[in-house]
Write a protein that holds these residues in place. Sequence first.
Motif: not given
Ligand code: NAP
Length: 309
Positions: A50, A119, A153-156, A159, A175-177, A181, A238-239, A284-285
């Motif tokens: 993207n 974690l 369960g996020g984008n990372s 993907e 995933h915890r839900r 996401r 997990i973020g 965050k992109q």
């Molecule tokens: P994120 O969007 O913050 O997602 C973190 C995921 O981990 C969520 O599903 C969350 O669960 C889960 N989580 C958080 N803490 C946890 C815990 N202690 N135990 C178990 N699960 C836990 O992080 P990310 O996926 O690394 O992405 C970071 C940012 O980069 C985001 O803004 C994302 O959109 C962006 N990004 C974009 C792309 C793309 O556009 N292709 C690719 C990669 C990253 P919940 O859902 O329940 O909160």
Amino acid sequence: MAEPYDVIIVGGGPAGLTAALYCGRARMKTLVLEKATTGGQAATTDVIENYPGFPDGIGGYELTERIKQQALEFGAEIQEIKEVISLEADGKLKLLKLADSTLSARSVIIATGSEPRKLEIPGVEEFHGKGVSYCATCDGAFYRDRVVAVIGGGNSAVEEAIFLTRFASKVYIVHRRDELRADKILRERALENPKIEFIWDAHLKKILGNGKVEEMVVENKNTHERTSYQIDGVFFYIGAVPNTEFCEGLVELDGREYIITDEALRTNVPGVFACGDCRANLLKQVAVAAGEGALAAVEAEKYVEEEDW
Ligand code: NAP
């Protein structure tokens, strides 16, 4: 001390490198400090689909290398360092303390991004590098015909789980839900992928093995029932946690340690700007990080020009 730089950019991911390219074009004396290799987290992403201008996607490493080449061609210097220990203000000048030296600059752009959240459960530290990983692009190929788990369960998470199905025979997403996401397009792809199995409403409780990862124990959050799965690797997504420790105390952070700025990306310290994933922004992109890098550079240029030195 040597003549100060016009701008020191801390961090060499898409935000920092784009800022460097703009500062270089503005003929500022520009230095980028990068902790490991340039490119940041984006460089460890297999394909970025993207980022505008690449309809077939582009490898994260290739994209960030290209931005780096542009920055170098416009005269920015890039220095690999162990870490920036602290950022301090000395009148209008800013001082960046490294392990063995101190650098000074008229302006600073913080583009330090973030690093994977960890974690704290049994097995995570013990098996780091022995089946516990934070980078599917780096380690995925070791899991050909093996079973792996992705936590998050996020984008990372989604993907990288899809990426891992190129190698692994099966990929669990824990995933915890009961709902992802991640963006809709990624959700659809994951749900259709026959190699991916979801473990919903679940918390990973421990990782077991003998010298390497062999088993994970997952607890259902509703029933508290625990189930063991035989696996060969676990990938955590997990973020992220922003890399802002070095400027804490000087630069204002929000409750989650992200840097607070105004719309011109100015922090509370005159001449210090922030851009990309370390900033309290909405998205965050890579495309956003690049745009913010450009804006921070233009604002830093204005600041340096308008002040008396
Ligand atoms: P994120 O969007 O913050 O997602 C973190 C995921 O981990 C969520 O599903 C969350 O669960 C889960 N989580 C958080 N803490 C946890 C815990 N202690 N135990 C178990 N699960 C836990 O992080 P990310 O996926 O690394 O992405 C970071 C940012 O980069 C985001 O803004 C994302 O959109 C962006 N990004 C974009 C792309 C793309 O556009 N292709 C690719 C990669 C990253 P919940 O859902 O329940 O909160």
